[in-house]
Design an enzyme around this catalytic site. Sequence first.
Site, PDB file in Angstrom:
ATOM      1  N   ASN A 181       0.839  -1.210   0.000  1.00 51.96           N
ATOM      2  CA  ASN A 181       0.000   0.000   0.000  1.00 51.96           C
ATOM      3  C   ASN A 181       0.867   1.251   0.000  1.00 51.96           C
ATOM      4  O   ASN A 181       2.064   1.184   0.311  1.00 51.96           O
ATOM      5  CB  ASN A 181      -0.896   0.004   1.254  1.00 51.96           C
ATOM      6  CG  ASN A 181      -1.982  -1.047   1.205  1.00 51.96           C
ATOM      7  OD1 ASN A 181      -2.701  -1.175   0.224  1.00 51.96           O
ATOM      8  ND2 ASN A 181      -2.071  -1.824   2.284  1.00 51.96           N
ATOM      9  N   CYS A 222      -4.734  -8.242  -3.686  1.00 52.11           N
ATOM     10  CA  CYS A 222      -5.151  -6.994  -4.344  1.00 52.11           C
ATOM     11  C   CYS A 222      -5.819  -7.378  -5.666  1.00 52.11           C
ATOM     12  O   CYS A 222      -5.142  -7.854  -6.578  1.00 52.11           O
ATOM     13  CB  CYS A 222      -3.918  -6.121  -4.593  1.00 52.11           C
ATOM     14  SG  CYS A 222      -4.292  -4.615  -5.478  1.00 52.11           S
ATOM     15  N   GLY A 223      -7.113  -7.205  -5.730  1.00 50.09           N
ATOM     16  CA  GLY A 223      -7.860  -7.695  -6.902  1.00 50.09           C
ATOM     17  C   GLY A 223      -7.593  -6.887  -8.156  1.00 50.09           C
ATOM     18  O   GLY A 223      -7.323  -7.447  -9.229  1.00 50.09           O
ATOM     19  N   ASN A 224      -7.653  -5.552  -8.038  1.00 49.04           N
ATOM     20  CA  ASN A 224      -7.387  -4.718  -9.217  1.00 49.04           C
ATOM     21  C   ASN A 224      -5.923  -4.862  -9.642  1.00 49.04           C
ATOM     22  O   ASN A 224      -5.622  -4.932 -10.847  1.00 49.04           O
ATOM     23  CB  ASN A 224      -7.693  -3.247  -8.910  1.00 49.04           C
ATOM     24  CG  ASN A 224      -9.178  -2.994  -8.761  1.00 49.04           C
ATOM     25  OD1 ASN A 224      -9.999  -3.602  -9.451  1.00 49.04           O
ATOM     26  ND2 ASN A 224      -9.541  -2.132  -7.827  1.00 49.04           N
ATOM     27  N   ASN A 274      -7.449 -10.567   2.250  1.00 51.41           N
ATOM     28  CA  ASN A 274      -7.268  -9.334   3.032  1.00 51.41           C
ATOM     29  C   ASN A 274      -8.596  -8.962   3.680  1.00 51.41           C
ATOM     30  O   ASN A 274      -9.653  -9.417   3.255  1.00 51.41           O
ATOM     31  CB  ASN A 274      -6.695  -8.217   2.157  1.00 51.41           C
ATOM     32  CG  ASN A 274      -7.581  -7.883   0.957  1.00 51.41           C
ATOM     33  OD1 ASN A 274      -8.410  -8.667   0.514  1.00 51.41           O
ATOM     34  ND2 ASN A 274      -7.424  -6.671   0.455  1.00 51.41           N
ATOM     35  N   GLU A 325      -9.749   2.281   1.686  1.00 49.96           N
ATOM     36  CA  GLU A 325      -8.771   1.197   1.739  1.00 49.96           C
ATOM     37  C   GLU A 325      -7.756   1.350   2.872  1.00 49.96           C
ATOM     38  O   GLU A 325      -7.169   2.424   3.050  1.00 49.96           O
ATOM     39  CB  GLU A 325      -7.986   1.124   0.419  1.00 49.96           C
ATOM     40  CG  GLU A 325      -8.759   0.469  -0.693  1.00 49.96           C
ATOM     41  CD  GLU A 325      -7.838   0.006  -1.795  1.00 49.96           C
ATOM     42  OE1 GLU A 325      -6.761  -0.550  -1.484  1.00 49.96           O
ATOM     43  OE2 GLU A 325      -8.184   0.210  -2.972  1.00 49.96           O
ATOM     44  N   ARG A 326      -7.591   0.261   3.606  1.00 50.91           N
ATOM     45  CA  ARG A 326      -6.530   0.201   4.611  1.00 50.91           C
ATOM     46  C   ARG A 326      -5.211   0.584   3.949  1.00 50.91           C
ATOM     47  O   ARG A 326      -4.911   0.119   2.858  1.00 50.91           O
ATOM     48  CB  ARG A 326      -6.460  -1.222   5.146  1.00 50.91           C
ATOM     49  CG  ARG A 326      -5.304  -1.477   6.075  1.00 50.91           C
ATOM     50  CD  ARG A 326      -5.254  -2.894   6.551  1.00 50.91           C
ATOM     51  NE  ARG A 326      -4.988  -3.847   5.470  1.00 50.91           N
ATOM     52  CZ  ARG A 326      -4.666  -5.119   5.718  1.00 50.91           C
ATOM     53  NH1 ARG A 326      -4.574  -5.567   6.958  1.00 50.91           N
ATOM     54  NH2 ARG A 326      -4.451  -5.965   4.717  1.00 50.91           N
ATOM     55  N   CYS A 367     -11.743  -0.776  -5.205  1.00 55.33           N
ATOM     56  CA  CYS A 367     -10.923  -1.780  -4.515  1.00 55.33           C
ATOM     57  C   CYS A 367     -11.442  -3.145  -4.985  1.00 55.33           C
ATOM     58  O   CYS A 367     -12.589  -3.513  -4.701  1.00 55.33           O
ATOM     59  CB  CYS A 367     -11.079  -1.612  -3.007  1.00 55.33           C
ATOM     60  SG  CYS A 367     -10.226  -2.879  -2.058  1.00 55.33           S
ATOM     61  N   GLY A 368     -10.601  -3.867  -5.693  1.00 56.47           N
ATOM     62  CA  GLY A 368     -11.053  -5.109  -6.334  1.00 56.47           C
ATOM     63  C   GLY A 368     -11.513  -6.167  -5.351  1.00 56.47           C
ATOM     64  O   GLY A 368     -12.560  -6.793  -5.537  1.00 56.47           O
ATOM     65  N   THR A 369     -10.738  -6.365  -4.299  1.00 49.70           N
ATOM     66  CA  THR A 369     -11.131  -7.385  -3.314  1.00 49.70           C
ATOM     67  C   THR A 369     -12.409  -6.942  -2.597  1.00 49.70           C
ATOM     68  O   THR A 369     -13.288  -7.762  -2.313  1.00 49.70           O
ATOM     69  CB  THR A 369     -10.008  -7.590  -2.276  1.00 49.70           C
ATOM     70  OG1 THR A 369      -9.534  -6.324  -1.822  1.00 49.70           O
ATOM     71  CG2 THR A 369      -8.865  -8.390  -2.868  1.00 49.70           C
TER      72      THR A 369
HETATM   73  N1  LIG Z   1      -5.600  -1.818   0.751  1.00 47.56           N
HETATM   74  C1  LIG Z   1      -5.728  -3.277   0.648  1.00 47.56           C
HETATM   75  C2  LIG Z   1      -4.753  -3.822  -0.386  1.00 47.56           C
HETATM   76  C3  LIG Z   1      -5.092  -3.370  -1.773  1.00 47.56           C
HETATM   77  C4  LIG Z   1      -6.384  -3.980  -2.182  1.00 47.56           C
HETATM   78  C5  LIG Z   1      -7.120  -3.260  -3.281  1.00 47.56           C
HETATM   79  N2  LIG Z   1      -6.439  -2.228  -3.967  1.00 47.56           N
HETATM   80  C6  LIG Z   1      -7.713  -4.253  -4.270  1.00 47.56           C
HETATM   81  O1  LIG Z   1      -7.816  -3.948  -5.470  1.00 47.56           O
HETATM   82  O2  LIG Z   1      -8.113  -5.350  -3.810  1.00 47.56           O
HETATM   83  C7  LIG Z   1      -5.354  -3.904   1.971  1.00 47.56           C
HETATM   84  O3  LIG Z   1      -4.524  -3.338   2.683  1.00 47.56           O
HETATM   85  O4  LIG Z   1      -5.898  -4.982   2.265  1.00 47.56           O
END
Ligand SMILES: N[C@H](CCC[C@H](N)C(=O)O)C(=O)O
Length: 327
Positions: A68, A77-79, A165, A219-220, A228-230
């Site tokens: 991050n 990280c999905g995206n 995550n 997002e964390r 945020c993909g996930t």
């Molecule tokens: N900030 C997320 C990680 C990036 C996930 C996000 N960008 C995605 O596309 O899933 C975390 O610390 O769990």
Amino acid sequence: MQIKLIKGHGSGNDFLIIDEISNGYAFTEKERADLAKLLCNRQSELGADGILFVMQSENADGRMRVFNADGSEASMCGNGLRLVARYVCEQLGRSKAVIETMKANLKVSKQMELEKDIHTYQVEISPVLFELKALPLNLNKPTLYNERIEELSEDLRFTALAVPNPHLIAIVETEQLQGDLQNQLSEKVNGPNELFPDGVNVSFVKHLQPGNIYVRTYERGVGFTNACGTAMSASTLVTCLHGLNTFEEVVNVFNNGGRVQCVVHQNEGKYTIDLIGNATYLYNATVNVDLEQGAFTVSSKMELMEQSSYEKFQSEAQRYLKTEIKG
Ligand SMILES: N[C@H](CCC[C@H](N)C(=O)O)C(=O)O
């Protein structure tokens, strides 16, 4: 040190892709975290939501580690995985691959373009865990499904899950999307707190029509991002559990960066989620980094002409959203 990178995005969630394999980089753990903090800084010449390090894998076609913007490493990280999927598939000259991530080796594949000239990839989101210790979330119960957390809100109901995550998800109405509610509670659970010692990605989900939802995520380790993909994947699963959408069917997930599609699969009580969306490259760049000084310069930058196609796609998604989410 000189570093080559590609800037790209998945649904407007933007990343720097750094290929450690072909470039022979061998960063230390501290260097990866410091590079994320330095190069993702939005006040700098680059700026991004995170860095995706592409590394050798013993048992897959490649390995992705995601850091991050605050230097913290995430398990998934999905995206970002769609960008790594494109990168690895193009390197191998293949349309399918397997990418090692922190908790699982995940299948990825090139898909038919969502719209003309939009590179489109599908990635597997897995494992999906509901045990609170998987986030972790410190509550004296094994799971949290559509329940209140009185320390956070009197009336919102949350579901907690890890993919892997951590995600905290609330299905909301338009008025709860307005104002500062999501920001306030996200900052609370991502600062020093008893509930989420490692922080958590916080999503507000609005059901639009059957098969269409809107997801906004704090997002964390980053803050609010375009998508945020996930989180979009986890949110789709939650809407299926609520009976608002149907397992095994495509759900359009609208977000501030455009639109993706998710399909939730279930068998024998286990879930996996397919996330399908763009993997758009913005530019190639070479940077000279001095981590001791905490400084860098951009020695070359070559724009890649993909963004105009994506912006057309994104504006169509925004037009639809405007009709559904007034105000
Ligand atoms: N900030 C997320 C990680 C990036 C996930 C996000 N960008 C995605 O596309 O899933 C975390 O610390 O769990």
